[in-house]
Design an enzyme around this catalytic site. Sequence first.
Site, PDB file in Angstrom:
ATOM      1  N   GLU A 225       0.941  -1.225  -0.089  1.00  0.00           N
ATOM      2  CA  GLU A 225      -0.201  -0.133  -0.233  1.00  0.00           C
ATOM      3  C   GLU A 225       0.829   1.263  -0.068  1.00  0.00           C
ATOM      4  O   GLU A 225       1.586   1.407   0.866  1.00  0.00           O
ATOM      5  CB  GLU A 225      -0.884  -0.089   1.047  1.00  0.00           C
ATOM      6  CG  GLU A 225      -1.876   1.324   1.326  1.00  0.00           C
ATOM      7  CD  GLU A 225      -2.870   1.194   2.387  1.00  0.00           C
ATOM      8  OE1 GLU A 225      -2.711  -0.028   3.182  1.00  0.00           O
ATOM      9  OE2 GLU A 225      -3.554   1.947   2.791  1.00  0.00           O
ATOM     10  N   HIS A 285      -8.747   0.300  -0.525  1.00  0.00           N
ATOM     11  CA  HIS A 285      -8.907   0.610   0.939  1.00  0.00           C
ATOM     12  C   HIS A 285     -10.014   1.653   0.628  1.00  0.00           C
ATOM     13  O   HIS A 285      -9.603   2.964   0.352  1.00  0.00           O
ATOM     14  CB  HIS A 285      -7.830   1.183   1.597  1.00  0.00           C
ATOM     15  CG  HIS A 285      -7.161   0.062   2.517  1.00  0.00           C
ATOM     16  ND1 HIS A 285      -6.011   0.198   3.079  1.00  0.00           N
ATOM     17  CD2 HIS A 285      -7.175  -1.408   2.467  1.00  0.00           C
ATOM     18  CE1 HIS A 285      -5.547  -0.840   3.609  1.00  0.00           C
ATOM     19  NE2 HIS A 285      -6.506  -1.724   3.484  1.00  0.00           N
ATOM     20  N   ASP A 295      -9.451   9.657   7.098  1.00  0.00           N
ATOM     21  CA  ASP A 295     -10.258   8.347   7.360  1.00  0.00           C
ATOM     22  C   ASP A 295     -11.514   8.726   7.825  1.00  0.00           C
ATOM     23  O   ASP A 295     -12.016   7.894   8.872  1.00  0.00           O
ATOM     24  CB  ASP A 295      -9.098   7.353   8.290  1.00  0.00           C
ATOM     25  CG  ASP A 295      -8.189   6.956   7.533  1.00  0.00           C
ATOM     26  OD1 ASP A 295      -8.569   6.107   6.528  1.00  0.00           O
ATOM     27  OD2 ASP A 295      -6.831   7.380   7.614  1.00  0.00           O
TER      28      ASP A 295
HETATM   29  C1  RNT Z   1      -2.613   4.406   6.576  1.00  0.00           C
HETATM   30  C2  RNT Z   1      -2.993   3.149   5.797  1.00  0.00           C
HETATM   31  C3  RNT Z   1      -3.538   1.744   6.435  1.00  0.00           C
HETATM   32  C4  RNT Z   1      -4.119   1.920   7.745  1.00  0.00           C
HETATM   33  C5  RNT Z   1      -4.354   0.557   8.388  1.00  0.00           C
HETATM   34  C6  RNT Z   1      -4.860   0.908  10.019  1.00  0.00           C
HETATM   35  O1  RNT Z   1      -2.683   5.402   6.115  1.00  0.00           O
HETATM   36  O2  RNT Z   1      -4.158   3.660   5.168  1.00  0.00           O
HETATM   37  O3  RNT Z   1      -3.829   1.048   5.480  1.00  0.00           O
HETATM   38  O4  RNT Z   1      -5.197   2.677   7.737  1.00  0.00           O
HETATM   39  O5  RNT Z   1      -3.366  -0.310   8.035  1.00  0.00           O
HETATM   40 ZN    ZN Z   2      -5.135   2.055   4.054  1.00  0.00          ZN
END
Ligand code: RNT
Ligand code: ZN
Length: 417
Positions: A225, A285, A295
């Site tokens: 990611e 995500h 978030d």
């Molecule tokens: C962080 C990433 C990651 C986290 C989680 C908790 O910026 O988005 O995916 O949010 O792993």
């Molecule tokens: Zn994430």
Amino acid sequence: MTEEQIIRNYEIAREQYAEAGVDTDAALQKLQNIALSLHCWQTDDVTGFENLGGSLTGGIQATGNYPGKARNIDEVRADIEEVNTLIPGHHRLSLHAIYGDFGGQKVDRDEIEPRHFQSWIDWAKANEMKLDFNSTSFSHPKSGDLSLANRDKAIRDFWVEHTIRSRRIADEMGRQLGSKACHNLWVHDGAKDLTVDRYYYRELLKESLDRIFEHRFENVKDAVECKLFGVGLESFTAGSHEFYMCYAMQKGIMATLDMGHFHPTEETYDKISALLLFSPEILLHVSRPVRWDSDHVVILNDSVQMLAQEIVWAGALERVNIGLDYFDASINRIGAYVIGARATQKAFLQALLSPIERLRRYEAEGKGFERLALLEETKAMPWQAVYDYFCLKNNVPAGESYIKEVERYEREVTLKR
Ligand code: RNT
Ligand code: ZN
């Protein structure tokens, strides 16, 4: 709304969609097969069971102090079970390494084993869920600003070990549950201020990743990611989009696209077709960045709707793993799951109900006005009646009636914590 009303509304909607050349029953069948991977970390603001009083590090932040957060493994499970009664369909659960069943023991990150997650696997089986997994490089004394890209080899070794162990745990989950587990690797590694050693840190990150991915696990779908920046790490992120996109392609693993990890006007939906031409699968995500990677709880907005359209229109539902990723500590956390998961499903349903053949014909004929007009009209089609019927068929509250149920659970369970 009574059952009769829901059915009546659905029948009218079905007719209206049929006139537009869209089969609502077929769309619902497809929606039934879309499993979302619910992120366990909305239950407790990404705290985990390792370090209860500890604060969240790694450039991410949960803001708010709404009462009732889950404090232990039983409460997390109870909350997810409650959430499952409010979201139609069968879904997956995504765990972070800090959510192991450590039985009150101190188990450091380089010591975690599948046995620390056996009770999760058993729980998942009992609850008809599949599991996904994430290594956790934040909220730990060895995290600092750099983990896998740290200058100090001992620190890199620690996190390499942790991540290999995490992948092994994912493999065990996938094996026992009969469904490959996505393992997502996200590290915050970066710098607050200007760095003169970008190449060096990325070289270190690549070298650590090469060690981590040296062996493949049969029951794991690996993903990496990227991110634009983290709080306190604003000037440099080693694992940028270009870095991980190249890395994923080179290694034949998945890129993870988090909707909050790009420039504010850069949309995730446009990346779907580009990546899927070069990679068999990707991981998402689904999130809602408000001015930054905040978030917030996912809602039915343009970004999510267009993301779902791109996936459906590319015929790529089987190739996209859909994870949720947000953590709002300022509102009822169970409600946060329900809103976000339902919004994501609604976006996919709308996409599945779009008259795509007609839209494509208009486009091929150069009829730009007709295409735009139909896209606009489609927004006001009675998709909500179709979604309500989907809820009814899945035996979960339709429309806004889940609000009452979330309030009941709050009164009887979370407010007593
Ligand atoms: C962080 C990433 C990651 C986290 C989680 C908790 O910026 O988005 O995916 O949010 O792993
Ligand atoms: Zn994430």
